[in-house]
Design a protein around this motif. Structure first.
Motif, PDB file in Angstrom:
ATOM      1  N   TYR A  15      57.854  72.505  69.034  1.00  0.00           N
ATOM      2  CA  TYR A  15      58.227  71.159  69.501  1.00  0.00           C
ATOM      3  C   TYR A  15      59.670  71.203  69.997  1.00  0.00           C
ATOM      4  O   TYR A  15      60.594  71.536  69.252  1.00  0.00           O
ATOM      5  N   TRP A  29      54.207  62.413  75.842  1.00  0.00           N
ATOM      6  CA  TRP A  29      54.449  61.780  74.548  1.00  0.00           C
ATOM      7  C   TRP A  29      54.174  62.790  73.432  1.00  0.00           C
ATOM      8  O   TRP A  29      53.183  63.536  73.479  1.00  0.00           O
ATOM      9  N   ASN A  31      53.852  63.073  69.187  1.00  0.00           N
ATOM     10  CA  ASN A  31      53.684  62.316  67.956  1.00  0.00           C
ATOM     11  C   ASN A  31      54.962  62.403  67.110  1.00  0.00           C
ATOM     12  O   ASN A  31      55.438  63.505  66.829  1.00  0.00           O
ATOM     13  N   PRO A  32      55.528  61.266  66.703  1.00  0.00           N
ATOM     14  CA  PRO A  32      56.757  61.298  65.885  1.00  0.00           C
ATOM     15  C   PRO A  32      56.580  62.069  64.578  1.00  0.00           C
ATOM     16  O   PRO A  32      57.575  62.506  63.986  1.00  0.00           O
ATOM     17  N   LYS A  33      55.333  62.228  64.118  1.00  0.00           N
ATOM     18  CA  LYS A  33      55.098  63.011  62.904  1.00  0.00           C
ATOM     19  C   LYS A  33      55.457  64.485  63.113  1.00  0.00           C
ATOM     20  O   LYS A  33      55.746  65.200  62.160  1.00  0.00           O
ATOM     21  N   ALA A  35      57.879  65.680  65.550  1.00  0.00           N
ATOM     22  CA  ALA A  35      59.328  65.786  65.754  1.00  0.00           C
ATOM     23  C   ALA A  35      59.806  64.540  66.476  1.00  0.00           C
ATOM     24  O   ALA A  35      59.044  63.888  67.178  1.00  0.00           O
ATOM     25  N   ASP A  36      61.065  64.221  66.292  1.00  0.00           N
ATOM     26  CA  ASP A  36      61.667  63.069  66.956  1.00  0.00           C
ATOM     27  C   ASP A  36      62.458  63.578  68.161  1.00  0.00           C
ATOM     28  O   ASP A  36      63.635  63.918  68.058  1.00  0.00           O
ATOM     29  N   ILE A  37      61.781  63.650  69.308  1.00  0.00           N
ATOM     30  CA  ILE A  37      62.389  64.172  70.530  1.00  0.00           C
ATOM     31  C   ILE A  37      62.172  63.146  71.632  1.00  0.00           C
ATOM     32  O   ILE A  37      61.033  62.763  71.909  1.00  0.00           O
ATOM     33  N   GLU A  38      63.232  62.728  72.277  1.00  0.00           N
ATOM     34  CA  GLU A  38      63.135  61.647  73.253  1.00  0.00           C
ATOM     35  C   GLU A  38      62.304  62.042  74.475  1.00  0.00           C
ATOM     36  O   GLU A  38      61.432  61.302  74.903  1.00  0.00           O
TER      37      GLU A  38
END
Length: 471
Positions: A15, A29, A31-33, A35-38
């Motif tokens: 990710y 897109w 999934n925030p589960k 990784a938090d990647i813009e």
């Protein structure tokens, strides 16, 4: 000369942010589960090793041929020109494979976009249909394997493809298509019924299907980057982040103007940029209409993929807005479909694709999507890819209208352009003889025309459900 590395497919995804410029209508897109990647990379980019970013054009250049567009067509054309010793420069406004070539379903299917064997026989003589089918089927598939072997590329290439019938009446059309292929001299198909199809797809959604041993699947971004790797090995130059804004033919060549500088093409230009050809060629007819599709990959499934797709073949069905899917790394399902005239957002695409997965495979009780992304393709009125050639002294080549079915054929057309340029083949000339109709205001009216077409189809399907019509 700069040398780059081969694309390498990872055991699983990493990710990370995308190297591609963000576009409103081609989003990805994550999934925030996970990784938090813009601005996250999609599945294809995440499943490859980090790759080279080419510099933008910074000074004026000169070469024999300029190829505009860093997708499959541009990369293949540039590769084949370089193999012939032709001084070639490729420019890409974003990154290599950032558009449809690195965002599609990765399915390899014979035919020229939506022109399959039967359509060729309807529009051409038997001999011409045989030649065109061989070009878009056997030759297209073989060429990918030849390039892979020559440059030592790992592309996750697999043999075998299934067209799954959602209505028993569709088996008639599939059987007729297989018959047409045999008549044209290619026999790699098998029709299966409602029971035998379970040996290939473990779903109650289908009444049988066409097993195609010639078709298959591939990692499309790895293929695109692999073609560029070969081009680079042959001395070709690539400039990314370099958008072409004007073409001007003069007495000594074609001048390709970009925001950063000008490239003089002494002999030819290739437009491998789909509908952007309209902006660069004032005389070019508007023969395509845009279509947006959506793809996802699941998180690793609770059920072994072999329980869903026992033969590990790629699948697409016979719906008007078809589903397509295949197994990918770490027991994930890659699934795509739909076709819209305006681009959906992430939430709507997520819900649609998850619903389709549950429809096809209700045995999957718990499914989560790690990646969802959009992609843009273009349709022609007659369903065949539109290939054009302009100019006498300094030819300009332009190709568009893939209709979502063109991974292998795109690579083969790139070779045909290179061979046409040096005058050793009439393959590209054969493609230019296919007539195309202008679609008046097609690009502007797509958000309205495509929903209307779907509604008309649904009414027709209600009264005649056995008739097979698809994108």
């Amino acid at each position: 000369m700069l040398k780059i590395n081969k694309p390498i497919i990872l055991e699983d995804v990493e990710y990370r942010p995308s190297i591609h410029n963000k576009l409103d209508k081609e989003w990805s897109w994550l999934n925030p589960k996970c990784a938090d990647i813009e601005q996250a990379a999609n599945y294809y980019e995440s499943s490859l090793n980090e790759w080279h970013c080419f510099d933008a054009l910074s000074t004026d250049q000169e070469c024999d041929v300029v190829v505009i567009g860093g997708g499959l067509l541009g990369a293949s054309t540039a590769l084949h020109l370089s193999e012939l010793g032709i001084d070639t420069i490729l420019v890409e406004k974003n990154r290599i494979g950032s558009a449809a070539s690195g965002r599609n379903g990765g399915q390899l299917t014979p035919g020229l976009a939506r022109w399959e064997a039967a359509e060729m026989l309807d529009h051409m003589s038997v001999e011409d249909a045989k030649k065109l089918w061989r070009f878009t089927a056997n030759e297209a598939m073989d060429l990918i394997d030849e390039i892979s072997d020559k440059y030592g590329l790992a592309l996750d290439r697999k043999q075998g493809h299934i067209t799954a019938a959602v209505h028993e009446g569709h088996l008639i059309a599939l059987t007729q298509g297989a018959d047409a292929r045999k008549f044209l001299g290619e026999d790699h198909t098998k029709i299966v019924g409602q029971h035998e199809v379970h040996n290939y797809v473990n779903s109650e959604a289908y009444h049988g299907g066409l097993i195609d041993y010639l078709g298959g699947q591939i990692h499309p971004l790895a293929l695109t980057r692999g073609l560029i790797y070969g081009f680079n090995q042959n001395g070709g130059q690539v400039f990314e982040q370099t958008e072409v804004i004007e073409l001007k033919t003069q007495a000594d060549g074609i001048y390709v103007k970009t925001a950063q500088g000008v490239i003089k093409a002494r002999k030819s230009v290739v437009l491998a940029v789909h509908h952007a050809s309209f902006k660069l060629l004032e005389s070019h007819n508007h023969t395509t209409i845009p279509l947006f599709t959506y793809v996802c990959t699941t998180s690793p499934l609770e059920i072994d993929l072999k329980e869903l797709i026992p033969a590990d073949y790629a699948v697409y069905d016979t719906q008007f807005a078809l589903d397509f899917y295949r197994g990918v790394s770490k027991n994930r399902l890659l699934f795509g479909g739909e076709g819209t005239g305006s681009c959906w957002n992430e939430h709507k695409a997520y819900q649609y694709l998850l619903g389709r997965i549950h429809h096809v495979f209700p045995q999957l009780k718990s499914v989560d999507l790690d990646f969802v992304w959009s992609g843009e393709t273009d349709l022609t009125y007659n369903g065949a890819t539109d290939c054009r050639k302009f100019g006498e002294k300094y030819p300009i080549y332009a190709v568009q209208g893939w209709s979502g079915h063109g991974v292998a054929q795109t690579v083969r057309i790139g070779k045909a352009i290179a061979h046409d340029f040096i005058g050793v083949s009439h393959d590209y000339e054969m493609l230019t003889k296919i007539p195309h109709k202008d679609i008046l205001f097609g690009r502007e009216l797509a958000p309205f025309a495509i929903p209307l077409a779907k509604s008309a189809y649904e009414i027709n399907a209600f009264f005649n459900p056995a008739k097979l019509i698809s994108f």
